[in-house]
Motif scaffolding. Structure first.
Motif, short mmCIF file in Angstrom:
data_model
loop_
_atom_site.label_atom_id
_atom_site.label_comp_id
_atom_site.label_asym_id
_atom_site.label_seq_id
_atom_site.Cartn_x
_atom_site.Cartn_y
_atom_site.Cartn_z
N ASN A 59 0.82 -1.21 0.00
CA ASN A 59 0.00 0.00 0.00
C ASN A 59 0.85 1.26 0.00
O ASN A 59 0.39 2.34 0.36
CB ASN A 59 -1.02 0.00 1.15
CG ASN A 59 -0.39 -0.13 2.51
OD1 ASN A 59 0.51 -0.94 2.72
ND2 ASN A 59 -0.83 0.67 3.45
N ASN A 60 2.12 1.13 -0.43
CA ASN A 60 2.90 2.33 -0.80
C ASN A 60 2.41 2.85 -2.15
O ASN A 60 2.54 4.01 -2.46
CB ASN A 60 4.41 2.02 -0.86
CG ASN A 60 4.76 0.76 -1.63
OD1 ASN A 60 3.89 -0.02 -1.98
ND2 ASN A 60 6.03 0.55 -1.87
N ALA A 61 1.84 1.95 -2.96
CA ALA A 61 1.27 2.35 -4.24
C ALA A 61 -0.11 2.95 -4.00
O ALA A 61 -0.72 2.72 -2.97
CB ALA A 61 1.14 1.14 -5.14
N THR A 69 10.36 7.46 2.56
CA THR A 69 9.46 6.32 2.33
C THR A 69 8.02 6.77 2.60
O THR A 69 7.77 7.84 3.17
CB THR A 69 9.75 5.13 3.27
OG1 THR A 69 9.34 5.47 4.59
CG2 THR A 69 11.22 4.74 3.27
N THR A 70 7.09 5.90 2.21
CA THR A 70 5.69 6.22 2.44
C THR A 70 5.29 5.92 3.89
O THR A 70 4.16 6.19 4.28
CB THR A 70 4.80 5.39 1.48
OG1 THR A 70 5.08 4.00 1.71
CG2 THR A 70 5.07 5.74 0.02
N GLY A 71 6.20 5.33 4.65
CA GLY A 71 5.92 5.06 6.07
C GLY A 71 4.93 3.92 6.28
O GLY A 71 4.35 3.78 7.35
N VAL A 93 15.04 4.07 -3.42
CA VAL A 93 14.22 3.11 -4.15
C VAL A 93 13.23 2.49 -3.19
O VAL A 93 13.31 2.70 -1.98
CB VAL A 93 15.10 2.00 -4.77
CG1 VAL A 93 16.00 2.55 -5.86
CG2 VAL A 93 15.95 1.31 -3.69
N THR A 94 12.33 1.69 -3.73
CA THR A 94 11.46 0.90 -2.84
C THR A 94 12.14 -0.44 -2.58
O THR A 94 13.25 -0.68 -3.08
CB THR A 94 10.04 0.78 -3.43
OG1 THR A 94 9.17 0.24 -2.43
CG2 THR A 94 10.00 -0.07 -4.70
N SER A 95 11.51 -1.32 -1.82
CA SER A 95 12.23 -2.52 -1.38
C SER A 95 11.89 -3.77 -2.19
O SER A 95 12.17 -4.88 -1.75
CB SER A 95 11.97 -2.77 0.10
OG SER A 95 12.53 -1.71 0.83
P1 IMP Z 1 8.68 2.85 0.35
O1 IMP Z 1 8.26 2.05 -0.86
O2 IMP Z 1 7.53 3.31 1.17
O3 IMP Z 1 9.73 2.14 1.15
O4 IMP Z 1 9.38 4.20 -0.19
C1 IMP Z 1 10.62 4.18 -0.89
C2 IMP Z 1 10.65 5.22 -2.00
O5 IMP Z 1 9.75 4.83 -3.03
C3 IMP Z 1 10.19 6.62 -1.58
O6 IMP Z 1 10.92 7.57 -2.33
C4 IMP Z 1 8.73 6.67 -2.00
O7 IMP Z 1 8.29 7.99 -2.23
C5 IMP Z 1 8.81 5.86 -3.29
N1 IMP Z 1 7.53 5.23 -3.62
C6 IMP Z 1 6.96 4.14 -3.06
N2 IMP Z 1 5.81 3.84 -3.66
C7 IMP Z 1 5.63 4.74 -4.62
C8 IMP Z 1 4.61 4.94 -5.62
O8 IMP Z 1 3.64 4.19 -5.74
N3 IMP Z 1 4.79 6.00 -6.45
C9 IMP Z 1 5.87 6.81 -6.38
N4 IMP Z 1 6.84 6.67 -5.48
C10 IMP Z 1 6.72 5.64 -4.61
#
Ligand code: IMP
Length: 430
Positions: free
Chosen positions: A37-39, A129-131, A239-241
């Protein structure tokens, strides 16, 4: 019959949700294979706006089955909220419409707490990150201590894994980060209730895909984030993970690579990025602000403003290589309407060198200056245009430049947020 992967070619937020939604008219199955749900995708259907984070966009088409693959990290509370929101809007999400891999890893409250604590501690070097606990959940998956969907369905096993994890996580939270520890009983109550609710949806996604493929069904694999946020190939560590590239459609869902027929790359007509990290074409001027405003470039997940810049074909061409793209979809072309002169980055200048692909090292990328090609803009409203030949000549010129600079054919062009605001040149399911 065709099995198609849809991938973002930039840093995410390319408008994949709308494209997936549109293609779903021809897809029998829509599969999420990475991220969590970061997306977030915003869809406008018949004037109504929906924001989803976990449920594949295909859920809006009642004839389509949505699958959440093993490569996803799933926050069950968020999924249930999305299911309830859809239910309240008259769309019941049943196990016939949605299946979740039993192998999918579960985001726990300590993942969110660690994500936040770590970012806080990093201060100015934070990733942004999106937390949502994405990184810490993938860490547990890789270190083999993660909790998966099928663990939620077995209270004794869940309790055992929870205790083992919590002992270590609370030590980290309390002793290292100086944050509040978490309580096992509360988590167990909450998550076992999620388990009961989600039990009918737990399935073997790989077997479902095999059966569907054998029956000649159309499968659509929906990437989240974008290629340059890939854990291996992206602008590490910003980056994301997870692996966001097309190859992970296979690992993240349990289908073999020979079963994929096409890979569609989504290219926003300009570039955006959320969070930290290098962004060579970033516009820190009025044009950037204008694109942000007109394009509604604010995160669907966090509401954060997205950094905006010119289209960068160095970034797109690297994505073509990494994903083996067979076609491109240009989105948000309408956002550029009214900008007198448009720029497209065609290569980077890095000291005495000229580069045509994104350099692997962050320092080198930070030192890169984009080399632009300038093109005249257009003023006419293009949102009602449905045929390429009806676009203003300069908009066609802009598209032609993208096609020439990437050597990949354009399949679809999106000229507005609505499903119908699209020029279809080739349907990948044909
Ligand atoms: P995480 O995925 O929450 O760990 O975030 C890691 C990096 O990926 C951060 O710079 C976020 O802003 C970016 N990110 C994660 N998901 C998205 C997305 O769906 N769209 C754009 N950036 C994302």
């Amino acid at each position: 019959m065709a099995n198609v992967v849809v991938i973002g070619t930039q840093w995410g937020d390319e408008g994949k949700g709308k494209v997936v939604d549109l293609l779903t008219e021809r897809a029998d199955y829509v599969v999420r294979f990475q991220g969590g749900n970061n997306a977030g995708h915003t869809l406008v259907v018949e004037g109504r706006q929906f924001i989803f984070h976990l449920i594949p966009s295909g859920i809006l088409h009642t004839g389509t089955v949505c699958l959440i693959g093993n490569g996803v990290v799933l926050d069950p509370g968020v999924l249930i909220q999305e299911m309830d929101k859809l239910g309240a809007a008259g769309l019941r999400v049943t196990p016939e419409r949605l299946a979740i891999s039993r192998y999918t890893h579960v985001i726990m409250p300590y993942h969110r707490a660690l994500d936040e604590a770590r970012e806080l501690r990093k201060g100015s070097t934070r990733i942004g990150t999106t937390g949502r606990g994405i990184g810490p959940c993938y860490e547990d998956k890789v270190c083999r201590s993660g909790i998966r969907i099928h663990d939620l369905l077995d209270p004794a096993r869940f309790q055992e894994k929870l205790e083992a994890n919590l002992e270590e996580k609370n030590f980290m939270l309390k002793q290292y980060f100086g944050a509040e520890p978490l309580e096992s009983a509360r988590i167990a109550d909450e998550y076992l209730a999620y388990g009961e609710r989600l039990a009918p949806f737990a399935a073997n996604v790989s077997e479902i895909l095999q059966a569907a493929d054998r029956d000649g069904r159309n499968l659509l694999f929906e990437g989240a984030q974008g290629t340059h946020l890939d854990i291996d190939h992206g602008t590490y560590p910003f980056v994301t993970s997870s692996n966001t590239v097309a190859g992970n459609a296979c690992c993240g869902s349990g289908i073999g690579p020979t079963r994929i027929h096409k890979v569609l790359g989504i290219v926003k007509a300009y570039t955006t990025r959320v969070g930290g990290g290098p962004f060579p074409c970033e516009l820190l001027d009025e044009t950037g602000t204008r694109i942000q405003k007109v394009g509604g470039e604010f995160g669907a997940t966090t509401g954060r403003p997205r950094r905006c810049g010119w289209l960068d074909t160095v970034v797109v061409n690297s994505s073509i290589r990494l994903n083996g793209l067979s076609g491109l979809v240009i989105t948000k072309l309408d956002v550029l309407t009214g900008i007198p002169t448009l720029k497209i980055a065609v290569k980077y200048r890095c000291g005495s060198q000229e580069l045509s692909s994104v350099p692997p090292e962050l320092k080198a990328l930070e030192a890169c200056e984009p080399v632009y090609e300038e093109l005249p803009g257009w003023d006419q409203d293009i949102r009602r245009v449905r045929r390429l030949e009806d676009l203003p000549a300069n908009a066609r010129r802009y598209l032609k430049a993208i096609e020439e600079l990437t050597s990949i054919p354009l399949d679809l062009i999106s000229v507005g947020p609505g499903r119908e605001e699209t020029i279809v040149l080739r349907n990948p399911f044909d």
